[in-house]
Design a protein around this motif. Structure first.
Motif, PDB file in Angstrom:
ATOM      1  N   LEU A   4       0.316  -4.583 -13.677  1.00 35.35           N
ATOM      2  CA  LEU A   4       0.394  -5.297 -12.407  1.00 35.35           C
ATOM      3  C   LEU A   4      -0.556  -6.490 -12.427  1.00 35.35           C
ATOM      4  O   LEU A   4      -1.750  -6.345 -12.720  1.00 35.35           O
ATOM      5  CB  LEU A   4       0.013  -4.369 -11.246  1.00 35.35           C
ATOM      6  CG  LEU A   4       0.109  -4.961  -9.832  1.00 35.35           C
ATOM      7  CD1 LEU A   4       1.552  -5.307  -9.491  1.00 35.35           C
ATOM      8  CD2 LEU A   4      -0.473  -3.999  -8.794  1.00 35.35           C
ATOM      9  N   ALA A   5      -0.007  -7.664 -12.120  1.00 35.53           N
ATOM     10  CA  ALA A   5      -0.802  -8.887 -12.010  1.00 35.53           C
ATOM     11  C   ALA A   5      -0.956  -9.237 -10.533  1.00 35.53           C
ATOM     12  O   ALA A   5       0.041  -9.380  -9.824  1.00 35.53           O
ATOM     13  CB  ALA A   5      -0.125 -10.037 -12.755  1.00 35.53           C
ATOM     14  N   VAL A   6      -2.208  -9.332 -10.080  1.00 37.28           N
ATOM     15  CA  VAL A   6      -2.496  -9.628  -8.676  1.00 37.28           C
ATOM     16  C   VAL A   6      -3.189 -10.991  -8.608  1.00 37.28           C
ATOM     17  O   VAL A   6      -4.245 -11.182  -9.215  1.00 37.28           O
ATOM     18  CB  VAL A   6      -3.383  -8.547  -8.032  1.00 37.28           C
ATOM     19  CG1 VAL A   6      -3.599  -8.858  -6.556  1.00 37.28           C
ATOM     20  CG2 VAL A   6      -2.741  -7.170  -8.193  1.00 37.28           C
ATOM     21  N   THR A  54      -2.268  -1.025  -2.413  1.00 40.16           N
ATOM     22  CA  THR A  54      -2.059   0.354  -2.864  1.00 40.16           C
ATOM     23  C   THR A  54      -0.573   0.708  -2.850  1.00 40.16           C
ATOM     24  O   THR A  54      -0.057   1.306  -3.810  1.00 40.16           O
ATOM     25  CB  THR A  54      -2.849   1.328  -1.970  1.00 40.16           C
ATOM     26  OG1 THR A  54      -4.232   1.001  -2.024  1.00 40.16           O
ATOM     27  CG2 THR A  54      -2.646   2.758  -2.426  1.00 40.16           C
ATOM     28  N   ASN A  55       0.128   0.352  -1.783  1.00 46.57           N
ATOM     29  CA  ASN A  55       1.560   0.634  -1.710  1.00 46.57           C
ATOM     30  C   ASN A  55       2.326  -0.121  -2.793  1.00 46.57           C
ATOM     31  O   ASN A  55       3.262   0.422  -3.398  1.00 46.57           O
ATOM     32  CB  ASN A  55       2.095   0.245  -0.331  1.00 46.57           C
ATOM     33  CG  ASN A  55       1.614   1.176   0.766  1.00 46.57           C
ATOM     34  OD1 ASN A  55       1.224   2.314   0.502  1.00 46.57           O
ATOM     35  ND2 ASN A  55       1.628   0.700   1.998  1.00 46.57           N
ATOM     36  N   ALA A  56       1.951  -1.375  -3.021  1.00 44.90           N
ATOM     37  CA  ALA A  56       2.642  -2.161  -4.050  1.00 44.90           C
ATOM     38  C   ALA A  56       2.417  -1.569  -5.435  1.00 44.90           C
ATOM     39  O   ALA A  56       3.341  -1.517  -6.261  1.00 44.90           O
ATOM     40  CB  ALA A  56       2.160  -3.610  -4.005  1.00 44.90           C
ATOM     41  N   ALA A  57       1.186  -1.081  -5.699  1.00 41.20           N
ATOM     42  CA  ALA A  57       0.884  -0.540  -7.018  1.00 41.20           C
ATOM     43  C   ALA A  57       1.516   0.828  -7.242  1.00 41.20           C
ATOM     44  O   ALA A  57       1.958   1.144  -8.354  1.00 41.20           O
ATOM     45  CB  ALA A  57      -0.633  -0.454  -7.205  1.00 41.20           C
ATOM     46  N   GLU A  89      -9.676  -5.181  -8.800  1.00 39.28           N
ATOM     47  CA  GLU A  89      -9.556  -3.741  -9.013  1.00 39.28           C
ATOM     48  C   GLU A  89      -8.119  -3.334  -9.304  1.00 39.28           C
ATOM     49  O   GLU A  89      -7.874  -2.414 -10.094  1.00 39.28           O
ATOM     50  CB  GLU A  89     -10.062  -2.987  -7.787  1.00 39.28           C
ATOM     51  CG  GLU A  89     -11.568  -3.010  -7.612  1.00 39.28           C
ATOM     52  CD  GLU A  89     -12.019  -2.151  -6.442  1.00 39.28           C
ATOM     53  OE1 GLU A  89     -11.210  -1.296  -6.013  1.00 39.28           O
ATOM     54  OE2 GLU A  89     -13.148  -2.322  -5.966  1.00 39.28           O
ATOM     55  N   PHE A  90      -7.160  -3.986  -8.655  1.00 40.92           N
ATOM     56  CA  PHE A  90      -5.758  -3.597  -8.827  1.00 40.92           C
ATOM     57  C   PHE A  90      -5.087  -4.303 -10.001  1.00 40.92           C
ATOM     58  O   PHE A  90      -3.981  -3.922 -10.386  1.00 40.92           O
ATOM     59  CB  PHE A  90      -4.969  -3.891  -7.545  1.00 40.92           C
ATOM     60  CG  PHE A  90      -5.185  -2.886  -6.458  1.00 40.92           C
ATOM     61  CD1 PHE A  90      -4.391  -1.751  -6.384  1.00 40.92           C
ATOM     62  CD2 PHE A  90      -6.187  -3.053  -5.527  1.00 40.92           C
ATOM     63  CE1 PHE A  90      -4.580  -0.814  -5.381  1.00 40.92           C
ATOM     64  CE2 PHE A  90      -6.390  -2.130  -4.513  1.00 40.92           C
ATOM     65  CZ  PHE A  90      -5.587  -1.000  -4.451  1.00 40.92           C
ATOM     66  N   ARG A 149       5.659  -5.971 -10.454  1.00 39.56           N
ATOM     67  CA  ARG A 149       4.934  -6.493 -11.596  1.00 39.56           C
ATOM     68  C   ARG A 149       3.924  -7.561 -11.197  1.00 39.56           C
ATOM     69  O   ARG A 149       2.993  -7.842 -11.926  1.00 39.56           O
ATOM     70  CB  ARG A 149       5.922  -7.097 -12.607  1.00 39.56           C
ATOM     71  CG  ARG A 149       6.967  -6.130 -13.129  1.00 39.56           C
ATOM     72  CD  ARG A 149       6.372  -5.136 -14.082  1.00 39.56           C
ATOM     73  NE  ARG A 149       5.808  -5.776 -15.261  1.00 39.56           N
ATOM     74  CZ  ARG A 149       5.138  -5.131 -16.223  1.00 39.56           C
ATOM     75  NH1 ARG A 149       4.917  -3.819 -16.089  1.00 39.56           N
ATOM     76  NH2 ARG A 149       4.658  -5.774 -17.267  1.00 39.56           N
ATOM     77  N   ARG A 150       4.137  -8.153 -10.003  1.00 39.58           N
ATOM     78  CA  ARG A 150       3.241  -9.213  -9.544  1.00 39.58           C
ATOM     79  C   ARG A 150       3.069  -9.127  -8.040  1.00 39.58           C
ATOM     80  O   ARG A 150       4.021  -8.854  -7.300  1.00 39.58           O
ATOM     81  CB  ARG A 150       3.803 -10.589  -9.921  1.00 39.58           C
ATOM     82  CG  ARG A 150       2.811 -11.729  -9.697  1.00 39.58           C
ATOM     83  CD  ARG A 150       3.443 -13.050 -10.028  1.00 39.58           C
ATOM     84  NE  ARG A 150       4.441 -13.418  -9.028  1.00 39.58           N
ATOM     85  CZ  ARG A 150       5.255 -14.465  -9.144  1.00 39.58           C
ATOM     86  NH1 ARG A 150       5.213 -15.209 -10.225  1.00 39.58           N
ATOM     87  NH2 ARG A 150       6.121 -14.738  -8.190  1.00 39.58           N
ATOM     88  N   VAL A 151       1.851  -9.354  -7.585  1.00 41.39           N
ATOM     89  CA  VAL A 151       1.529  -9.352  -6.157  1.00 41.39           C
ATOM     90  C   VAL A 151       0.708 -10.604  -5.859  1.00 41.39           C
ATOM     91  O   VAL A 151      -0.192 -10.959  -6.630  1.00 41.39           O
ATOM     92  CB  VAL A 151       0.734  -8.087  -5.741  1.00 41.39           C
ATOM     93  CG1 VAL A 151       0.442  -8.118  -4.246  1.00 41.39           C
ATOM     94  CG2 VAL A 151       1.496  -6.825  -6.100  1.00 41.39           C
ATOM     95  N   ASP A 152       1.036 -11.261  -4.762  1.00 38.30           N
ATOM     96  CA  ASP A 152       0.300 -12.446  -4.310  1.00 38.30           C
ATOM     97  C   ASP A 152      -0.361 -12.130  -2.975  1.00 38.30           C
ATOM     98  O   ASP A 152       0.324 -11.750  -2.011  1.00 38.30           O
ATOM     99  CB  ASP A 152       1.229 -13.653  -4.154  1.00 38.30           C
ATOM    100  CG  ASP A 152       1.811 -14.092  -5.482  1.00 38.30           C
ATOM    101  OD1 ASP A 152       1.027 -14.302  -6.420  1.00 38.30           O
ATOM    102  OD2 ASP A 152       3.046 -14.212  -5.587  1.00 38.30           O
ATOM    103  N   LEU A 153      -1.680 -12.297  -2.907  1.00 36.01           N
ATOM    104  CA  LEU A 153      -2.448 -12.078  -1.685  1.00 36.01           C
ATOM    105  C   LEU A 153      -2.973 -13.427  -1.202  1.00 36.01           C
ATOM    106  O   LEU A 153      -3.594 -14.164  -1.975  1.00 36.01           O
ATOM    107  CB  LEU A 153      -3.599 -11.099  -1.935  1.00 36.01           C
ATOM    108  CG  LEU A 153      -4.442 -10.697  -0.719  1.00 36.01           C
ATOM    109  CD1 LEU A 153      -4.953  -9.270  -0.889  1.00 36.01           C
ATOM    110  CD2 LEU A 153      -5.634 -11.626  -0.513  1.00 36.01           C
TER     111      LEU A 153
END
Length: 341
Positions: A232-234, A262-265, A226-227, A271-275
């Motif tokens: 933004l690349a998750v 949500t906070n990161a977006a 969804e994000f 530009r990139r998030v790792d979960l």
């Protein structure tokens, strides 16, 4: 006859222990008072006895009086320093205590009322944390119920209404004679369809049905999808052999991941998030790392406070820290004995 002496000795031992247990430590007031009294009585006895003061005062007499005064001041200073040190530690604990970040309690030190004060303060913290956890659990439960109700109404009421509007627009557009009118109706139809998709997306965020139906791993993968977008690349990594987790634990992990993304977006400019969700020596560990501008000195808002309250409900440890190369890392560690069914 050996029996009676042993019984007498036993009763005497119990009596001595009871006397020791009933002994009350001397209070700080009486320790200071008695020290001053001893020094002043000794000084008075010396003045009435071998020590006298002449007029004018001789050098030796002035030296004796100065030494006595210095002894009084030093003795009082040492006693106050030792006696008030636990109170200073208690003061620091009072100014730094945060119920959302429970930490170590101040060590019980000192004697008499000082030790009793620290013990009472620690008991008060335990009671406040327990009451806050209970009230937070009720509030979050009510919040989830309200989210469920709103999501249901969005899906059943607004969603069905917009679906009916879409069908009507399609019917009108198909029978509209001028081409320009048909084009305008198609544009309105596309705007209505986009609104319907947005409402469905909001409803999914309010009530993560995939979490209830397919489990935590699938819900987190759907959340990252969804994000993910052009800006933004998750990326996600979820261990395949997750242990059984309670419903509350799964919901807390999902909500913390949702709030972190949500906070990161919205706020980090990342530009990139790792979960990542994986096993760790301390239990289950959820980590959300971004490459944004970091938290810096920003004041924690309602979202982060909500994450901390959720973490406390399941006995988890939540930390937010800047990354060495820039960005922010949100880490939630859940002990397995709290998270398991």
């Amino acid at each position: 006859m050996p029996g009676p002496p042993r019984r007498c000795a036993s009763r005497a031992g119990h009596s001595r222990r009871r006397r020791r247990e009933k002994a009350v430590p001397m209070s700080l007031f009486w320790r200071i008072f008695l020290l001053n009294a001893v020094v002043l009585i000794a000084a008075t006895a010396l003045l009435l006895g071998p020590v006298t003061v002449s007029t004018p005062v001789l050098l030796t007499e002035a030296a004796v009086l100065t030494a006595g005064l210095a002894a009084i001041l030093i003795a009082n200073g040492v006693l106050l320093r030792v006696g008030l040190a636990p109170l200073q530690r208690l003061t620091r604990a009072m100014t730094t205590t945060d119920l959302l970040r429970p930490g170590a309690r101040p060590a019980v030190g000192g004697h008499g009322e000082v030790a009793e004060l620290i013990t009472t303060f620690n008991a008060m913290l335990d009671r406040l944390e327990a009451e806050r956890a209970t009230s937070a659990a009720r509030a979050l439960s009510a919040q989830e119920a309200e989210r469920h109700r709103i999501a249901q109404e969005l899906h059943d009421e607004v969603g069905q209404t917009l679906t009916a509007v879409l069908l009507e627009l399609k019917s009108v557009a198909d029978h509209a004679p001028p081409a320009a009118v048909r084009e305008e109706l198609h544009q309105v139809q596309e705007s209505t369809r986009a609104s319907l998709d947005e409402i469905r997306r909001i409803a999914r965020r309010l009530r993560p049905g995939v979490l209830e139906e397919l489990g935590l791993a699938s819900a987190l993968k759907a959340l990252t999808s969804e994000f993910t977008g052009p800006a933004l690349a998750v990326r996600h990594h979820v261990d395949a052999d997750l242990p059984p987790l309670s419903r509350d634990t799964e919901l807390v992990l999902y909500r913390v991941a949702q709030e972190s993304l949500t906070n990161a977006a919205r706020h980090s400019g990342a530009r990139r998030v790792d979960l990542t969700l994986e096993r760790a020596p301390a239990g289950m560990e959820l980590s959300v790392r971004d490459d944004g501008h970091g938290i810096r000195d920003a004041v924690e808002g309602a979202g982060i406070s909500g994450m901390r309250e959720r973490a406390l409900l399941i006995g988890a440890d939540l930390t937010l820290s800047p990354r060495p190369g820039g960005g922010t890392e949100v880490r939630l560690v859940v002990p397995l004995h709290h998270g398991s069914h």
